[in-house]
Motif scaffolding. Structure first.
Motif, short mmCIF file in Angstrom:
data_model
loop_
_atom_site.label_atom_id
_atom_site.label_comp_id
_atom_site.label_asym_id
_atom_site.label_seq_id
_atom_site.Cartn_x
_atom_site.Cartn_y
_atom_site.Cartn_z
N THR A 47 11.49 0.71 -58.71
CA THR A 47 12.15 1.73 -59.50
C THR A 47 12.98 2.61 -58.58
OG1 THR A 47 10.35 1.74 -61.11
CG2 THR A 47 11.85 3.62 -61.14
N ALA A 74 15.09 -6.72 -65.55
CA ALA A 74 15.04 -5.37 -66.11
C ALA A 74 14.68 -5.47 -67.59
CB ALA A 74 16.38 -4.68 -65.91
N ARG A 115 14.91 -10.91 -60.34
CA ARG A 115 14.51 -9.64 -60.92
C ARG A 115 14.80 -9.63 -62.41
NH1 ARG A 115 19.04 -5.73 -58.00
NH2 ARG A 115 20.86 -6.47 -59.19
N THR A 118 6.52 -7.57 -58.80
CA THR A 118 6.27 -6.22 -58.29
C THR A 118 7.40 -5.32 -58.75
OG1 THR A 118 5.78 -4.92 -56.30
CG2 THR A 118 7.42 -6.65 -56.06
N GLN A 119 7.03 -4.13 -59.25
CA GLN A 119 8.01 -3.22 -59.85
C GLN A 119 8.74 -2.42 -58.78
OE1 GLN A 119 8.90 -2.83 -63.14
NE2 GLN A 119 10.47 -1.38 -62.43
N GLY A 179 6.50 -3.13 -53.80
CA GLY A 179 7.31 -2.38 -54.75
C GLY A 179 6.88 -0.92 -54.82
N THR A 220 16.76 -1.23 -60.34
CA THR A 220 15.45 -1.07 -60.95
C THR A 220 15.11 -2.28 -61.80
OG1 THR A 220 15.59 1.34 -60.99
CG2 THR A 220 14.10 0.30 -62.58
N ALA A 221 13.96 -2.90 -61.51
CA ALA A 221 13.54 -4.11 -62.21
C ALA A 221 12.18 -4.55 -61.71
CB ALA A 221 14.55 -5.24 -61.99
N LEU A 222 11.63 -5.52 -62.39
CA LEU A 222 10.44 -6.22 -61.90
C LEU A 222 10.95 -7.37 -61.03
CD1 LEU A 222 7.34 -6.29 -62.12
CD2 LEU A 222 7.61 -7.79 -64.09
N TYR A 223 10.54 -7.39 -59.77
CA TYR A 223 11.02 -8.39 -58.83
C TYR A 223 9.97 -9.51 -58.67
CZ TYR A 223 15.05 -5.66 -57.44
OH TYR A 223 16.26 -4.98 -57.43
#
Length: 123
Positions: free
Chosen positions: A120, A40, A38, A117-118, A9, A91-94
């Protein structure tokens, strides 16, 4: 038990590309379905893509179809998510996840999870 560790990420500009990796370890996961989800801020976790480890059949959310590609390399026990033409709304935490009982796009059906993993995407 299956252990999952994501990596890859970071920050990227809109229109750019990024590849996420998910290293899997444990026993007996060769028949699993591996998924990417993911989340957000303020939103529910959502399905992105999945792959059946044994056959490499793939599944995608409509929002990423044609832009993202999920794949796996058996000898490395690794699943990848190649993301192209990224948008700010990506954009999100995956998270990488694993499931042993058939395909599902619902996050609560998955038994094993990585730490996330972030990703952005700046506009």
């Amino acid at each position: 038990q299956v252990q999952l560790v994501e990596s890859g990420g970071g920050l990227v500009q809109a229109g750019g590309s990024m590849r996420l990796s998910c290293a899997a370890s444990g026993r007996g996961f060769s028949n699993y379905y591996m998924g990417w989800f993911r989340q957000a801020p303020g939103k529910e976790r959502e399905f992105v893509a999945a792959i059946r480890w044994s056959s490499a059949n793939t599944y995608y959310a409509d929002s990423v179809k044609g832009r993202f590609t999920i794949s796996r390399v058996n000898v490395k026990n690794t699943v990848f998510l190649q993301m192209n033409s990224l948008k700010p709304e990506d954009t999100a935490l995956y998270y990488c996840a694993a499931r042993n009982y058939g395909y599902s796009d619902y996050y609560r059906d998955y038994e094993y999870w990585g730490q996330g993993t972030q990703v952005t995407v700046s506009s």
